[in-house]
Scaffold this active site. Structure first.
Site, PDB file in Angstrom:
ATOM      1  N   TYR A 183      17.544 -13.736   0.212  1.00 26.06           N
ATOM      2  CA  TYR A 183      18.060 -13.952  -1.152  1.00 26.06           C
ATOM      3  C   TYR A 183      17.703 -12.791  -2.089  1.00 26.06           C
ATOM      4  CZ  TYR A 183      19.952 -18.405   0.150  1.00 26.06           C
ATOM      5  OH  TYR A 183      20.719 -19.371   0.756  1.00 26.06           O
ATOM      6  N   ARG A 190      20.536 -10.438  -1.557  1.00 28.51           N
ATOM      7  CA  ARG A 190      21.779 -10.904  -2.190  1.00 28.51           C
ATOM      8  C   ARG A 190      21.674 -10.793  -3.716  1.00 28.51           C
ATOM      9  NH1 ARG A 190      25.359 -10.171   0.673  1.00 28.51           N
ATOM     10  NH2 ARG A 190      26.725 -11.540  -0.503  1.00 28.51           N
ATOM     11  N   GLN A 226      31.468 -22.663  -6.797  1.00 32.06           N
ATOM     12  CA  GLN A 226      30.527 -22.787  -5.675  1.00 32.06           C
ATOM     13  C   GLN A 226      29.748 -21.476  -5.533  1.00 32.06           C
ATOM     14  OE1 GLN A 226      32.554 -24.992  -2.150  1.00 32.06           O
ATOM     15  NE2 GLN A 226      34.182 -23.912  -3.254  1.00 32.06           N
ATOM     16  N   ASP A 269      27.053 -15.981  -7.755  1.00 28.67           N
ATOM     17  CA  ASP A 269      27.020 -14.716  -8.505  1.00 28.67           C
ATOM     18  C   ASP A 269      27.321 -15.030  -9.967  1.00 28.67           C
ATOM     19  OD1 ASP A 269      30.160 -14.305  -6.944  1.00 28.67           O
ATOM     20  OD2 ASP A 269      29.950 -14.576  -9.100  1.00 28.67           O
ATOM     21  N   HIS A 324      26.351 -24.860  -6.899  1.00 30.62           N
ATOM     22  CA  HIS A 324      25.468 -24.482  -5.786  1.00 30.62           C
ATOM     23  C   HIS A 324      24.315 -23.598  -6.243  1.00 30.62           C
ATOM     24  CE1 HIS A 324      28.823 -25.296  -2.595  1.00 30.62           C
ATOM     25  NE2 HIS A 324      28.296 -26.402  -3.085  1.00 30.62           N
ATOM     26  N   CYS A 336      10.664 -23.056  -9.929  1.00 31.21           N
ATOM     27  CA  CYS A 336       9.255 -23.195  -9.528  1.00 31.21           C
ATOM     28  C   CYS A 336       9.025 -24.547  -8.858  1.00 31.21           C
ATOM     29  CB  CYS A 336       8.352 -23.071 -10.761  1.00 31.21           C
ATOM     30  SG  CYS A 336       6.599 -23.259 -10.326  1.00 31.21           S
ATOM     31  N   ASN A 375      44.795 -18.935  -2.703  1.00 33.45           N
ATOM     32  CA  ASN A 375      43.852 -18.503  -1.665  1.00 33.45           C
ATOM     33  C   ASN A 375      44.509 -17.426  -0.806  1.00 33.45           C
ATOM     34  OD1 ASN A 375      41.114 -19.175  -0.763  1.00 33.45           O
ATOM     35  ND2 ASN A 375      42.108 -19.633   1.192  1.00 33.45           N
ATOM     36  N   ALA A 414      43.286 -12.937  -4.611  1.00 36.41           N
ATOM     37  CA  ALA A 414      43.076 -13.540  -5.934  1.00 36.41           C
ATOM     38  C   ALA A 414      43.260 -12.504  -7.041  1.00 36.41           C
ATOM     39  CB  ALA A 414      41.664 -14.119  -6.002  1.00 36.41           C
TER      40      ALA A 414
HETATM   41  N1  APR Z   1      41.506 -13.630  -2.472  1.00 35.28           N
HETATM   42  C1  APR Z   1      41.624 -14.977  -2.329  1.00 35.28           C
HETATM   43  N2  APR Z   1      41.024 -15.691  -1.354  1.00 35.28           N
HETATM   44  C2  APR Z   1      40.249 -15.005  -0.489  1.00 35.28           C
HETATM   45  C3  APR Z   1      40.072 -13.599  -0.559  1.00 35.28           C
HETATM   46  C4  APR Z   1      40.736 -12.910  -1.610  1.00 35.28           C
HETATM   47  N3  APR Z   1      40.622 -11.588  -1.768  1.00 35.28           N
HETATM   48  N4  APR Z   1      39.256 -13.220   0.469  1.00 35.28           N
HETATM   49  C5  APR Z   1      38.939 -14.342   1.144  1.00 35.28           C
HETATM   50  N5  APR Z   1      39.537 -15.415   0.591  1.00 35.28           N
HETATM   51  C6  APR Z   1      39.485 -16.825   0.990  1.00 35.28           C
HETATM   52  C7  APR Z   1      39.313 -17.035   2.467  1.00 35.28           C
HETATM   53  O1  APR Z   1      40.593 -17.130   3.091  1.00 35.28           O
HETATM   54  C8  APR Z   1      38.582 -18.374   2.520  1.00 35.28           C
HETATM   55  O2  APR Z   1      39.493 -19.456   2.580  1.00 35.28           O
HETATM   56  O3  APR Z   1      38.332 -17.360   0.390  1.00 35.28           O
HETATM   57  C9  APR Z   1      37.843 -18.429   1.185  1.00 35.28           C
HETATM   58  C10 APR Z   1      36.342 -18.253   1.340  1.00 35.28           C
HETATM   59  O4  APR Z   1      35.868 -19.343   2.093  1.00 35.28           O
HETATM   60  P1  APR Z   1      34.320 -19.423   2.453  1.00 35.28           P
HETATM   61  O5  APR Z   1      33.873 -18.104   2.989  1.00 35.28           O
HETATM   62  O6  APR Z   1      34.125 -20.658   3.267  1.00 35.28           O
HETATM   63  O7  APR Z   1      33.593 -19.594   1.043  1.00 35.28           O
HETATM   64  P2  APR Z   1      33.513 -20.921   0.186  1.00 35.28           P
HETATM   65  O8  APR Z   1      34.726 -21.761   0.377  1.00 35.28           O
HETATM   66  O9  APR Z   1      33.172 -20.498  -1.202  1.00 35.28           O
HETATM   67  O10 APR Z   1      32.234 -21.662   0.837  1.00 35.28           O
HETATM   68  C11 APR Z   1      31.828 -22.854   0.203  1.00 35.28           C
HETATM   69  O11 APR Z   1      29.926 -22.988   1.670  1.00 35.28           O
HETATM   70  O12 APR Z   1      28.318 -21.794   2.747  1.00 35.28           O
HETATM   71  C12 APR Z   1      28.530 -22.655   1.695  1.00 35.28           C
HETATM   72  O13 APR Z   1      27.329 -22.792  -0.292  1.00 35.28           O
HETATM   73  C13 APR Z   1      28.206 -21.962   0.415  1.00 35.28           C
HETATM   74  O14 APR Z   1      29.379 -22.060  -1.695  1.00 35.28           O
HETATM   75  C14 APR Z   1      29.545 -21.861  -0.299  1.00 35.28           C
HETATM   76  C15 APR Z   1      30.342 -22.990   0.323  1.00 35.28           C
END
Ligand code: APR
Length: 234
Positions: A56, A59, A91, A94, A109, A117, A201, A219
């Site tokens: 972390y 990150r 979720q 950042d 999240h 703490c 997406n 996006a």
């Molecule tokens: N523009 C739009 N969508 C995008 C782009 C982009 N440039 N790049 C990737 N994606 C899409 C991917 O196709 C995918 O469906 O964003 C999505 C990201 O999915 P994940 O990696 O699963 O992230 P997320 O959905 O935020 O995960 C949810 O899971 O691991 C836990 O706590 C963590 O908050 C996170 C949660």
């Protein structure tokens, strides 16, 4: 008055992808460098706190070198110009929504730039490392952990999120795979109260069939186009 008074926007890692922040499940994504069970669980933290703190710390430092992209900026512009409520439930951990100018943001999240703490329970803004066990500013104990909701822990602000969902006329999901609950279930709650639903997406998410409309593509392009379309209709 515009057709959709209150807009609730759920964002995931995909909205920050074009800012250079790894998504979780994409090719070479965040979890692939680290097995999920190695870092994002209370058990992992108990078993190997240094590994988790190092992960972390990396990150937390990385996101401070990244900038919001046009998708974050478009949502901030929507909040500024839209006559009704614009609520971002993210979720993401950042701070790119805030740095783009969004104010009404809920981090379900947790946040990289916050420490918690485990001795006194205080949460505070934090930008540096935690690996060297800095003393808690409130109680002086070396008991700070990342203020991140790990798998198996309860997401934050769920009551406020459900209240905002109950008020939504339009629910928009941006950049999330629909793989993780409770966020992945929000679209169904929105449908139950008669809100319109839109997915933006890169590709169809796991829950794409729940949405009235889906727009696929980066996006950074799709979100500004959608926001300008909404504002043009005012
Ligand atoms: N523009 C739009 N969508 C995008 C782009 C982009 N440039 N790049 C990737 N994606 C899409 C991917 O196709 C995918 O469906 O964003 C999505 C990201 O999915 P994940 O990696 O699963 O992230 P997320 O959905 O935020 O995960 C949810 O899971 O691991 C836990 O706590 C963590 O908050 C996170 C949660």
């Amino acid at each position: 008055m515009a057709a959709h008074r209150n807009i609730l926007i759920l964002t995931g890692a995909g909205i920050s992808a074009e800012s250079g922040i790894d998504t979780f499940r994409g090719g070479g994504g965040l979890w692939e460098q680290h097995r999920v069970e190695d870092v994002a669980t209370p058990e992992a933290f108990a078993r190997d706190p240094d590994l988790v703190l190092r992960f972390y710390d990396m990150r937390r430092a990385a996101i401070q070198t990244r900038e919001p992209n046009p998708a974050h900026a478009a949502l901030a512009r929507l909040e500024q110009l839209w006559p009704g409520e614009v609520t971002v439930v993210t979720q993401n951990v950042d701070d790119l929504h805030e740095r783009a100018g969004s104010h009404n943001v809920m981090h379900m999240h947790g946040e990289h730039l916050s420490a918690w703490c485990t001795a006194c329970g205080e949460r505070m803004g934090w930008t540096g490392p935690l690996l060297d066990r800095p003393p808690c500013p409130s109680c002086d104990e070396p008991s700070l952990r990342p203020d991140i909701v790990w798998f198996g822990e309860i997401p934050y602000r769920m009551e406020e999120i459900h209240a905002a969902l109950d008020r939504a006329d339009l629910f928009v999901s941006i950049g999330t795979s629909g793989a993780v609950y409770p966020a992945a279930g929000f679209v169904r709650l929105a449908r139950e109260i008669g809100a319109e639903t839109l997915e933006i997406n890169l590709e169809p998410s796991q829950g794409t069939h729940w949405f009235d409309e889906a727009r696929h593509g980066p996006a950074g392009r799709q979100v500004p186009a959608w926001v300008e379309e909404l504002l043009a209709g005012l």
